[in-house]
Scaffold this motif. Structure first.
Motif, PDB file in Angstrom:
ATOM      1  N   LEU A  26       0.848  -1.184   0.000  1.00  0.00           N
ATOM      2  CA  LEU A  26       0.000   0.000   0.000  1.00  0.00           C
ATOM      3  C   LEU A  26       0.883   1.233   0.000  1.00  0.00           C
ATOM      4  N   HIS A  27       0.370   2.312  -0.562  1.00  0.00           N
ATOM      5  CA  HIS A  27       1.082   3.587  -0.539  1.00  0.00           C
ATOM      6  C   HIS A  27       0.533   4.421   0.607  1.00  0.00           C
ATOM      7  N   LYS A  28       1.419   4.862   1.484  1.00  0.00           N
ATOM      8  CA  LYS A  28       1.030   5.609   2.681  1.00  0.00           C
ATOM      9  C   LYS A  28       1.512   7.050   2.562  1.00  0.00           C
ATOM     10  N   TRP A  29       0.616   8.005   2.887  1.00  0.00           N
ATOM     11  CA  TRP A  29       0.996   9.414   2.909  1.00  0.00           C
ATOM     12  C   TRP A  29       1.821   9.670   4.166  1.00  0.00           C
ATOM     13  N   THR A  30       3.051  10.191   3.974  1.00  0.00           N
ATOM     14  CA  THR A  30       3.947  10.417   5.113  1.00  0.00           C
ATOM     15  C   THR A  30       3.929  11.873   5.548  1.00  0.00           C
TER      16      THR A  30
ATOM     17  N   LYS B 111       7.955  14.210   1.785  1.00  0.00           N
ATOM     18  CA  LYS B 111       8.182  12.897   1.188  1.00  0.00           C
ATOM     19  C   LYS B 111       7.001  12.399   0.370  1.00  0.00           C
ATOM     20  N   GLY B 112       5.796  12.884   0.695  1.00  0.00           N
ATOM     21  CA  GLY B 112       4.634  12.487  -0.086  1.00  0.00           C
ATOM     22  C   GLY B 112       4.233  11.047   0.166  1.00  0.00           C
ATOM     23  N   TRP B 113       3.799  10.370  -0.900  1.00  0.00           N
ATOM     24  CA  TRP B 113       3.366   8.976  -0.802  1.00  0.00           C
ATOM     25  C   TRP B 113       4.585   8.056  -0.849  1.00  0.00           C
ATOM     26  N   ARG B 114       4.608   7.066   0.029  1.00  0.00           N
ATOM     27  CA  ARG B 114       5.704   6.103   0.088  1.00  0.00           C
ATOM     28  C   ARG B 114       5.135   4.686   0.175  1.00  0.00           C
ATOM     29  N   PRO B 115       5.729   3.719  -0.567  1.00  0.00           N
ATOM     30  CA  PRO B 115       5.229   2.337  -0.489  1.00  0.00           C
ATOM     31  C   PRO B 115       5.599   1.699   0.845  1.00  0.00           C
ATOM     32  N   ARG B 116       4.658   0.992   1.425  1.00  0.00           N
ATOM     33  CA  ARG B 116       4.867   0.278   2.678  1.00  0.00           C
ATOM     34  C   ARG B 116       4.233  -1.105   2.577  1.00  0.00           C
TER      35      ARG B 116
ATOM     36  N   GLU C 141      -6.214  16.292   7.748  1.00  0.00           N
ATOM     37  CA  GLU C 141      -5.619  17.124   8.774  1.00  0.00           C
ATOM     38  C   GLU C 141      -5.642  16.476  10.145  1.00  0.00           C
ATOM     39  N   LEU C 142      -6.314  15.320  10.281  1.00  0.00           N
ATOM     40  CA  LEU C 142      -6.428  14.726  11.608  1.00  0.00           C
ATOM     41  C   LEU C 142      -5.076  14.316  12.141  1.00  0.00           C
ATOM     42  N   ASP C 143      -4.214  13.828  11.265  1.00  0.00           N
ATOM     43  CA  ASP C 143      -2.911  13.417  11.759  1.00  0.00           C
ATOM     44  C   ASP C 143      -1.959  13.218  10.612  1.00  0.00           C
ATOM     45  N   GLU C 144      -0.720  13.629  10.789  1.00  0.00           N
ATOM     46  CA  GLU C 144       0.356  13.342   9.861  1.00  0.00           C
ATOM     47  C   GLU C 144       1.576  13.011  10.694  1.00  0.00           C
ATOM     48  N   SER C 145       1.992  11.771  10.694  1.00  0.00           N
ATOM     49  CA  SER C 145       3.127  11.365  11.505  1.00  0.00           C
ATOM     50  C   SER C 145       4.161  10.710  10.624  1.00  0.00           C
ATOM     51  N   SER C 146       5.386  10.890  10.970  1.00  0.00           N
ATOM     52  CA  SER C 146       6.488  10.339  10.190  1.00  0.00           C
ATOM     53  C   SER C 146       6.667   8.872  10.505  1.00  0.00           C
ATOM     54  N   ASP C 147       7.108   8.091   9.493  1.00  0.00           N
ATOM     55  CA  ASP C 147       7.331   6.669   9.700  1.00  0.00           C
ATOM     56  C   ASP C 147       8.487   6.399  10.630  1.00  0.00           C
ATOM     57  N   GLU C 148       9.382   7.377  10.784  1.00  0.00           N
ATOM     58  CA  GLU C 148      10.549   7.139  11.616  1.00  0.00           C
ATOM     59  C   GLU C 148      10.240   7.283  13.101  1.00  0.00           C
ATOM     60  N   ASP C 149       9.045   7.782  13.442  1.00  0.00           N
ATOM     61  CA  ASP C 149       8.717   7.955  14.844  1.00  0.00           C
ATOM     62  C   ASP C 149       8.447   6.611  15.498  1.00  0.00           C
ATOM     63  N   ASP C 150       8.859   6.469  16.763  1.00  0.00           N
ATOM     64  CA  ASP C 150       8.566   5.259  17.510  1.00  0.00           C
ATOM     65  C   ASP C 150       7.081   5.171  17.771  1.00  0.00           C
ATOM     66  N   TYR C 151       6.582   3.938  17.805  1.00  0.00           N
ATOM     67  CA  TYR C 151       5.158   3.743  18.038  1.00  0.00           C
ATOM     68  C   TYR C 151       4.887   3.885  19.523  1.00  0.00           C
ATOM     69  N   ASN C 152       4.000   4.788  19.868  1.00  0.00           N
ATOM     70  CA  ASN C 152       3.673   5.042  21.263  1.00  0.00           C
ATOM     71  C   ASN C 152       2.263   4.584  21.551  1.00  0.00           C
ATOM     72  N   PHE C 153       2.086   3.934  22.695  1.00  0.00           N
ATOM     73  CA  PHE C 153       0.764   3.521  23.135  1.00  0.00           C
ATOM     74  C   PHE C 153       0.182   4.609  24.013  1.00  0.00           C
ATOM     75  N   CYS C 154      -1.059   5.001  23.729  1.00  0.00           N
ATOM     76  CA  CYS C 154      -1.722   6.057  24.475  1.00  0.00           C
ATOM     77  C   CYS C 154      -2.957   5.503  25.145  1.00  0.00           C
ATOM     78  N   ASP C 155      -3.311   6.098  26.266  1.00  0.00           N
ATOM     79  CA  ASP C 155      -4.496   5.681  26.977  1.00  0.00           C
ATOM     80  C   ASP C 155      -5.727   6.245  26.278  1.00  0.00           C
TER      81      ASP C 155
ATOM     82  N   SER D  92       9.092  15.201  -9.019  1.00  0.00           N
ATOM     83  CA  SER D  92       9.253  14.079  -8.106  1.00  0.00           C
ATOM     84  C   SER D  92       7.955  13.338  -7.876  1.00  0.00           C
ATOM     85  N   SER D  93       6.807  13.943  -8.184  1.00  0.00           N
ATOM     86  CA  SER D  93       5.519  13.280  -8.020  1.00  0.00           C
ATOM     87  C   SER D  93       4.612  13.693  -9.164  1.00  0.00           C
TER      88      SER D  93
END
Length: 731
Positions: A44-48, A52-57, A273-287, A594-595
């Protein structure tokens, strides 16, 4: 139970695949469990992010209702072919192209989504795009075909339903007993009788039974809460999409630019606009409970920044009391409620023909002819200068990009801001009031994070200087035009330089393009802008924008095209769009895009719901508003206090005409006063570049309400015989 055995958001036993959430304590003797097999997998292509735009994951639906995604690596030309799928059916079902190999099992996934608390939504404008919405983030995904999107959503819904606990608790409900042999042996060793031992066993069993019942009820309540969580996410997402607030700007940390295509619907844009997070960020668990309680506690305080908001932000109260922190209640000052329409006119306006005005004044000195207020709109030229700052959130966004080292996107945002200043000129048939010498205007918009001030510093030639401070930037310049009258049209050539300086030292300078107003006497009045705008930067990049000349045969008018170049003259980005609609960009690498898709930089706000014949924007409607609280703070030179302009806004046309005639008679003294050494109060001319620069002190004087040297420029003229006009009168 160890950490790896627990679902991060509820008390459900989950075998974490791949060992990324396994117990890593030094005392843990057991090795990480084997990777869980994937039921469904595919590309799937994920918006990062905007850079960087769309990246395959590589996405994989794992056991326990988990969706993991990893970076992928294309299979090399000489690499061995992947082994065939085993016959026992353990291989995952692949969706989409199989030309990529998933990350090795021992690699740590870069993202994890719990499907049990997620909801899914298809894009309304792109049949290959869909969204996965969780309490903490929103994934924007794109497939290679419509068929693949249907297959992925079906697989996700199926995995979510299979992961639903449906009453399965942490332990076997049929195995609720426990042994009391150790307690019995200990009591026998102490010499207690059999009756006492049985009574103690019965008490222990009774207490355990009550505890077991309570735990069972709590687990069932929590499972019911988790079961309704996807519906709650859908409701909250609908509210965010419908009622999202977009002030411009934006705080410096909020100025994100979301990817959007030319046909993107407003519903999809809101989801982006709800969320844009980078793939390099560690996955955090939230309550989850904490996330919902925080968002529900103060929904009116959540402000989001974008380009498509069409109304000025409204608040029901100026103050709101927040939740107590550290035992003390904090009081937050909210921006004032601003009006959304002009006052209802008191009188019925009478039309005036410009041609009849010219015929009646043939042979007269036109400089002494007072045009009726019918040809004016209820704002001054000083206030119209502030209209260029309507989309100031673009400068907030540019500041953020510069902090991240993205000079190309900073230059693109500055270019979009320079173009956005022309959007409000579309369909404006009336001219603003010409300010008096020494007239000022202030605008304090805390919801946008800006403070603006302007002053008329010269009468012949007419020059207005302005200064604005924002979040991480300063903007200043002067407005002066040279006009050429061609009978049916008039050409306005701006003179002066606009300067933008960021807190990190980067500076951009540009001048406005030529404006031509057509059909002054016969036909529908309209204007168009044409020419070349060069935005010069003092560091890496500059921009060149071309406003296309409009012609009778032009099918696509009002076009703007531009390029961003580095110091060596290499093109690194392109821009295209219309100055009255929107602007898109394409970032290039070595001269190649580039895109394939363009990125939306700026889009014009929707028109107000209460239009008038002046065709003012929602932003312009607020500029001349005068409240009792604000009136006490303004200097006597502010444009809001000008009587003819105020009467026109209220629809008192006869009073407006008489006041306009009186003030224009007074204004004829300005040339003589300027020749006698009159100087502006808040600006000073630089001896090097000849431009006017803000000297400071206005906002400090406003705070203390000390307006020394600021006279009433809108009052009656003094009697020349008994009271000569002082040189410091400030008119």
């Amino acid at each position: 139970m160890r950490a790896r055995d627990l679902h991060p958001l509820c008390c459900l036993p989950v075998d974490c695949p791949g060992g990324w959430c396994a117990d890593r304590s030094p005392s843990s003797p057991s090795p990480p469990p084997a990777p869980a097999p994937a039921a469904v997998a595919g590309l799937l292509h994920k918006w990062t992010n905007i850079g960087k735009g769309w990246r395959p994951r590589w996405f994989a639906i794992l056991r326990g209702g988990l969706l993991a995604y990893s970076k992928i690596r294309p299979r090399a030309a000489g690499s061995p072919t992947p082994p065939p799928a085993p016959e026992d059916g353990a291989a995952p079902r692949l969706i989409g192209p199989a030309g990529y190999a998933a990350a090795a099992p021992e690699d740590r996934p870069i993202g994890l989504v719990h499907l049990k608390i997620s909801s899914f939504r298809e894009s309304k404008s792109d049949d290959k795009r869909f969204y996965i919405i969780t309490p903490t983030k929103t994934l924007q995904l794109r497939t290679n075909s419509v068929k693949d999107r249907v297959a992925w959503i079906e697989a996700l819904v199926s995995a979510r339903s299979e992961s639903s606990p449906n009453g399965v608790l942490l332990y076997d409900q049929n195995d609720a007993s426990f042994s009391t042999d150790r307690l019995r042996n200990r009591m026998h060793a102490e010499g207690l009788g059999e009756e006492v031992i049985k009574d103690c066993e019965q008490i222990v069993h009774s207490e355990f039974s009550q505890y077991y019942t309570q735990m069972k009820q709590r687990c069932e309540e929590y499972l019911s809460f988790l079961g309704s969580l996807p519906q709650q996410l859908e409701v909250l997402n609908e509210q965010d999409t419908t009622h999202s607030i977009r002030p411009e700007c934006s705080c410096s940390g909020h100025g994100k630019c979301c990817e959007s295509s030319n046909t993107e619907s407003s519903d999809d844009a809101g989801i982006q606009e709800l969320d844009e997070s980078s793939d390099e960020d560690d996955y955090n668990f939230c309550d989850t409970r904490q996330s919902f309680s925080d968002s529900a506690a103060s929904p009116d305080l959540r402000m989001k920044h974008s380009n498509s908001s069409n109304d000025v932000q409204q608040y029901d109260h100026n103050f709101v009391e927040s939740r107590s922190g550290k035992g003390e209640n904090e009081c937050l000052l909210l921006p004032p409620k601003r009006r959304t329409k002009l006052p209802e006119p008191v009188e019925k306006e009478k039309g005036v023909s410009l041609w009849s005005m010219i015929k009646d004044n043939v042979g007269k000195d036109l400089t002494r002819v007072c045009l009726p207020v019918y040809f004016n709109e209820p704002i001054s030229s000083l206030q119209k200068c502030f209209e260029d700052l309507e989309y100031s959130h673009l400068l907030d966004r540019a500041y953020d990009y510069g902090l991240k080292g993205n000079s190309v996107m900073r230059t693109l945002c500055v270019a979009a801001f320079a173009v956005s200043g022309y959007a409000s000129s579309d369909g404006r048939p009336c001219k603003p009031f010409n300010p008096l010498l020494g007239e000022t205007y202030e605008a304090d918009f805390p919801e946008n994070g800006i403070r603006f001030f302007s002053e008329k510093v010269s009468h012949h030639p007419m020059v207005m200087a302005c200064h604005c401070e924002g979040r991480g930037w300063k903007f200043w310049g002067e407005s002066n035009v040279k006009s050429k009258f061609w009978g049916q049209t008039i050409q306005l050539d701006p003179v002066g330089v606009l300067t933008l300086e960021f807190d990190d030292g980067e500076i951009f300078k540009w001048s406005k393009v030529t404006t031509t107003i057509n059909n002054l006497i016969i036909g529908r009045l309209y204007c168009h802008h044409h020419g070349t705008m060069k935005i010069s930067g003092n560091r890496q990049h500059s921009c060149k924008l071309t406003f296309k000349q409009q012609s009778f045969l032009e099918r696509n008018p009002r076009q703007v095209q531009g390029v961003v170049e580095d110091i060596g003259g290499t093109k690194v980005a392109t821009l295209r769009g219309k100055w009255d609609e929107s602007l898109y960009c394409n970032v290039t690498n070595d001269g190649v895009n580039s895109s394939a898709e363009s990125t939306l930089l700026w889009e014009k706000h929707e028109p107000p719901t209460n239009p008038t014949r002046y065709n003012l924007s929602s932003f312009a409607i607020t500029l001349n508003e005068l409240t009792p609280n604000l009136k006490e703070k303004l200097p006597p030179t502010d444009s809001r206090l000008r009587p003819d302009q105020r009467h026109l806004e209220n629809g008192e046309y006869d009073k407006a005409n008489s006041e306009k005639l009186r003030l224009e008679t007074r204004q004829r003294m300005a040339r003589k006063m300027q020749d006698n050494g009159w100087k502006p109060r808040w600006f000073d001319r630089d001896t090097e570049d000849g431009a006017f620069h803000y000297t400071g002190g206005y906002w400090e004087a406003r705070e203390q309400r000390k307006w020394d040297g600021c006279r009433d420029i809108f009052g009656e003229l003094p009697d020349k015989k008994t009271s000569p006009v002082p040189a410091s009168l400030g008119i």
